[in-house]
Design a protein around this motif. Sequence first.
Motif: not given
Lengths: 158, 179
Positions: B96-97, B99-101, B109-110, B113-114, B116-117
């Motif tokens: 998800l981290g 593909e979603m950013r 948002w970015r 997700w960064d 999260t990654f």
Amino acid sequence: MKTSGELQRRARRAARLWTPWAAVTSAGALVATSCIRPAIWSNFSSEPWGAIFPLAGAAGICGMFYFNRQGDDARAFFSSSAFIAGMLASTAFGLFPVVLPSSIDARYSLTVTSTAAPAYGLGIGIIWWTIGIVIVLGYFTYLFVSFRGKVGAHPEGY
Amino acid sequence: MPVLWFCVIAFMLAIYVILDGFDLGAGVLHIAIARTDDERRQVLGAIGPFWDGNEVWLLAAGGTLYFAFPLLYASSFSGFYLPLMMVLWLLMLRGLGIEMRHHVDHPMWRTFWDGTFALGSTLLAVFLGAALGNVVRGVPLGADGYFFEPLWTSFTVEPDAGILDWFTVLMGLVSLSTP
């Protein structure tokens, strides 16, 4: 290996800083493993050729130190791969034929022979696995060759 | 023949650890070494075409284990149910981290997700190392071939130890620190 410029410089610095930490933690894990499972060395005593695995791991970590300092990213990566493969193979070789040891009673440990599927299925399976792995290795070779080299400053899709 | 299949599974797991180790390393380090959005996109671009294919080696090794050593598969997937679910969630979090950013063009948002990654990659490296530590240390297998382990107990290497104790955490740190 895949980046360039300032990002590559920072990645190389991080690799140089992390390699000694990897050596220290691995040495600690080696000592700890010898303490809690001393039997892991018995296979190396009875089959000395198995020493090739820990030696490959040791050569890998030496290569990581050397090639990181030289800035040779590809060889540093392959050295790291040799280190990982050597450590994993050493573990598998040391545990064999046990695949999951029991901490209650060694008699309850699962072994290669006690958990294997019937010989007929394994014999047929190795034929199909061989066909499958040839296709997979071909695909991965094509993939890595197609995307070889450095990543551009603005990669597509990210 | 069982010995050959043991080598096959060890080979597949080694390939997984080497190839996905590259992706996990990128995830662990990218927050520290990539400071601008362009640099983070470069890091993601470096693993972009490969990371999901590399991950399949783990699934393929699991499938091969089921085929060649069904009793081991049944025993370990039953006993390690909780950590396997955690690994599954961490694999999803990592994906998800990545593909979603780029779906919403907003710095917050970015950044989320960064993070999260990076978190997913870091915990995955630790958990995979701890998994190897459990196999080396041993698990409370009974005569029926089954066992249960809580996530942790006293952090000592006892017969009733949990999945995380000082030894398995050390193995997790070895896994995390291997560049």
